[in-house]
Each structure stands twice: as structure tokens, then as C-alpha cells.
Scaffold this active site. Structure first.
Site, mmCIF file in Angstrom:
data_model
loop_
_atom_site.group_PDB
_atom_site.id
_atom_site.type_symbol
_atom_site.label_atom_id
_atom_site.label_comp_id
_atom_site.label_asym_id
_atom_site.label_seq_id
_atom_site.Cartn_x
_atom_site.Cartn_y
_atom_site.Cartn_z
ATOM 1 N N TYR A 1 35.935 19.155 -2.038
ATOM 2 C CA TYR A 1 35.394 20.697 -3.008
ATOM 3 C C TYR A 1 34.747 20.275 -4.217
ATOM 4 C CZ TYR A 1 39.873 20.393 -5.632
ATOM 5 O OH TYR A 1 40.954 19.993 -6.210
ATOM 6 N N GLU A 2 35.019 18.870 -4.673
ATOM 7 C CA GLU A 2 34.266 18.465 -5.856
ATOM 8 C C GLU A 2 32.811 17.816 -5.619
ATOM 9 O OE1 GLU A 2 37.074 16.280 -9.071
ATOM 10 O OE2 GLU A 2 37.853 16.020 -7.136
ATOM 11 N N HIS B 1 45.070 28.149 -10.757
ATOM 12 C CA HIS B 1 45.400 26.785 -10.619
ATOM 13 C C HIS B 1 46.546 26.579 -11.708
ATOM 14 C CE1 HIS B 1 44.689 22.485 -9.790
ATOM 15 N NE2 HIS B 1 44.317 22.385 -11.271
ATOM 16 N N ASN C 1 52.793 27.804 -4.479
ATOM 17 C CA ASN C 1 52.553 29.164 -4.481
ATOM 18 C C ASN C 1 52.674 29.899 -3.070
ATOM 19 O OD1 ASN C 1 49.746 27.737 -4.511
ATOM 20 N ND2 ASN C 1 49.569 29.576 -3.426
ATOM 21 N N ALA D 1 49.483 19.360 -3.251
ATOM 22 C CA ALA D 1 49.964 20.627 -3.445
ATOM 23 C C ALA D 1 49.439 21.639 -2.582
ATOM 24 C CB ALA D 1 49.465 21.257 -4.844
ATOM 25 N N MET E 1 43.872 21.838 0.162
ATOM 26 C CA MET E 1 42.430 21.352 0.282
ATOM 27 C C MET E 1 42.175 19.789 0.332
ATOM 28 S SD MET E 1 41.245 24.046 -2.781
ATOM 29 C CE MET E 1 41.847 25.661 -2.830
ATOM 30 N N SER E 2 42.969 19.194 0.753
ATOM 31 C CA SER E 2 43.003 17.496 0.888
ATOM 32 C C SER E 2 43.665 16.921 2.039
ATOM 33 C CB SER E 2 43.455 16.791 -0.322
ATOM 34 O OG SER E 2 44.957 17.369 -0.585
ATOM 35 N N HIS F 1 38.427 14.845 -3.883
ATOM 36 C CA HIS F 1 38.265 16.016 -3.406
ATOM 37 C C HIS F 1 36.881 16.434 -2.722
ATOM 38 C CE1 HIS F 1 41.649 16.601 -5.998
ATOM 39 N NE2 HIS F 1 42.410 17.090 -4.694
ATOM 40 N N HIS G 1 45.075 15.794 -12.480
ATOM 41 C CA HIS G 1 44.967 14.445 -12.053
ATOM 42 C C HIS G 1 44.657 13.417 -13.044
ATOM 43 C CE1 HIS G 1 45.528 15.811 -7.844
ATOM 44 N NE2 HIS G 1 44.692 16.895 -8.262
ATOM 45 N N SER H 1 48.293 17.017 -6.964
ATOM 46 C CA SER H 1 48.726 17.839 -8.430
ATOM 47 C C SER H 1 50.063 18.066 -8.471
ATOM 48 C CB SER H 1 48.045 19.240 -8.091
ATOM 49 O OG SER H 1 46.792 19.120 -8.184
HETATM 50 N N1 HPA Z 1 45.560 27.289 -0.852
HETATM 51 C C1 HPA Z 1 44.877 26.373 -0.656
HETATM 52 N N2 HPA Z 1 45.130 25.267 -1.535
HETATM 53 C C2 HPA Z 1 46.179 25.237 -2.246
HETATM 54 C C3 HPA Z 1 46.741 26.260 -2.520
HETATM 55 C C4 HPA Z 1 46.832 27.355 -1.383
HETATM 56 O O1 HPA Z 1 47.513 28.476 -1.773
HETATM 57 N N3 HPA Z 1 47.854 26.030 -3.389
HETATM 58 C C5 HPA Z 1 47.533 25.093 -3.764
HETATM 59 N N4 HPA Z 1 46.438 24.290 -3.109
#
Ligand code: HPA
Length: 274
Positions: free
Chosen positions: A86-87, A249, A236, A114, A212-213, A84, A62, A32
């Protein structure tokens, strides 16, 4: 022949036909915020939804498309978006493209993502060279019958991220005056962000950033004996690292663009000397 092998062959034949037997050297997986990387690049584009056996990717930010192109005289496949866990994609689906690209001849993978930072010395907009990872997804892409023709049953994971490529990236960052952080990426399954307590736990494990990847693809790249380089774009502060902030997000997408512009320049420059 395993089911996966049959699928790899089918996808391989499809892509060979669509690309006139494109022989990639390098695969670049865009996380991302790194959409900027492929802007202005010409080549053959194939949407994931048209490719047999590919998973599904519908996350905002994406593009969901493969780009076959040449960058700095290197033949590259750019994955604009990934699959992903999570998808709802299985670990096999998440890592399937890497297996196909390896069969096409690719020997190097550049993974980007990201991530939120748990290390208080990092801040949104930073980029981090992944020195190693912690797979905390509760699953592993190599579970299941092993195909010995692809890799060994119990692959070593001591040096997933290729040392010489890490050094190249550090040298290039210096040349470009980019402050490239270095650290450990911890992968969770997502899709919920972490609780502040989980972030403290991951920090105590040694995590600098959390995402998460990436870990599944990196494990499979190493299994396949490919050279691997990984970068995180810090989008973040992870939950609880700064008091009273919540995560969205949208923030990840916006901050990803800032880090993405820097990382894009860095990867181009790495590609010139790889
Ligand atoms: N945690 C997990 N996955 C992420 C985050 C986060 O703070 N930011 C972007 N992807």
C-alpha cells in the site's frame, strides 16, 4: 540474468561487506507493535534507505532498519519494519529482502503483523498463530519471468507455514502460559480498512484476522523452500465486528504494543529451540 537477480547480487555484496559476511540462520520480520522485540539487542544496524534496491517504508511504528544480531545462539536478521504494497512498493520490492536473505543462507523466516479480528472469539491484545493465509491483495509476488534457479514456476502452497514450527510455537506458548489463538490470515492491499460488508465476506471465506502484509513474503519464502512461521497481533476488531466503533492507526499502534510484549517473549522462546 534477470534484473532482479542483478539487484539481489548487488544488495548481497553490499550487506556482506557491511556485516563482514554475516551468515544468517533466521529472519524475523517485525510488524507494527513489535518494536519491543529488538530493544536491547546489540548488533550491526543498517537503515533501509542506505541499502541498494530496498524499497521505502515510512509507516509510523516501523523503524526502517535491519539488525544483524545473535539471539539464543542463533544468527538472526531482524527486519524492523517491512515494505508494504500500500506504500506503492511493487510486490517484487515487498519481497526482495527475503530473496536476499535466502541467498545469504537464511533457512527460516518468522513473519509478524498487526491485524484486525473478524473472528468474534478473538479480541485486541490476542496473538494468533497463522495456520494458513488467503491472499486477497489482487496481486502475486511471483508474477513475471521466473528464475528457475530460485524456485519453480508454479510452486505448491499447501503447507506454507511449517507444521513443526507451528507445533513448537504452540508448545512454547503453553509453557509460557500464553493463550495463543490459531487461525487464518487474510491479506488485503489496504491502505483503507475494510468496510463492514467486506469483513462479513472475508469472514465467510474463512478469515479469522485481516491485515495488509505477510502473504507476499510468505509466498516467496515457500517458493524459496524456506521454513516459515507467522503470527498476527490482534490490534482491533475488524470493521463492523463490534457495532459503532471506528478504526484508527493510533489504536493499532497502542494495542499492538500489548500483543507485542507477549509475542516478543514467545518468539524469543521459540528461537531457543528452533
Ligand atoms: N484491517 C486490515 N489491516 C489491519 C487491521 C484491520 O482491521 N488492523 C491492523 N491492520
Amino acid at each position: 540474468m534477470t534484473q532482479t537477480n542483478k539487484e539481489i547480487l548487488e544488495t548481497l555484496n553490499f550487506l556482506n561487506q557491511k556485516t563482514d559476511n554475516f551468515k544468517p540462520q533466521i529472519v524475523i520480520v517485525l510488524g507494527s507493535g513489535l518494536g519491543v522485540f529488538s530493544q536491547g539487542l546489540d548488533g550491526i544496524k543498517i537503515p533501509y534507505k542506505n541499502i541498494p534496491n530496498f524499497g521505502s517504508s515510512n509507516v509510523q511504528g516501523h523503524k526502517g532498519e535491519l539488525l544483524f544480531t545473535e539471539i539464543e545462539n542463533k544468527k538472526c536478521i531482524v527486519m524492523q519494519g517491512r515494505f508494504h504494497y500500500y506504500e506503492g512498493n511493487s510486490m517484487l520490492k515487498c519481497t526482495f529482502p527475503i530473496k536476499v536473505f535466502s541467498q545469504m543462507g537464511a533457512e527460516t523466516v518468522i513473519l509478524t503483523n498487526a491485524a484486525g479480528c473478524a473472528n468474534p472469539d478473538f479480541k485486541p491484545g490476542d496473538i494468533m498463530l497463522i495456520k494458513d493465509h488467503i491472499n486477497f491483495m489482487g496481486n502475486n509476488p511471483l508474477i513475471g519471468p521466473n528464475d528457475d534457479s530460485l524456485g519453480t514456476r508454479f510452486p505448491d502452497m499447501t503447507n506454507i507455514y511449517t507444521k513443526s514450527l507451528q507445533q513448537l510455537a504452540l508448545n512454547k506458548a503453553k509453557e509460557l502460559d500464553i493463550d495463543l489463538k490459531e487461525g487464518i490470515y487474510l491479506a488485503t492491499s489496504g491502505p483503507s480498512y475494510e468496510t463492514p460488508s467486506e469483513v462479513q465476506m472475508y469472514k465467510s471465506f474463512g478469515a479469522d484476522v485481516i491485515g495488509m502484509s505477510t502473504a507476499p513474503e510468505a509466498i516467496v519464502s515457500k517458493y524459496l523452500n524456506m521454513q516459515t512461521l507467522g503470527f498476527s497481533m490482534v490490534t482491533n476488531f475488524a470493521a463492523g465486528i463490534k457495532k459503532d466503533t471506528t478504526l484508527s492507526h493510533q489504536e493499532v499502534i497502542e494495542e499492538g504494543k500489548i500483543a507485542g510484549a507477549k509475542l516478543s517473549k514467545l518468539i524469543m522462546s521459540v528461537l531457543a529451540d528452533i
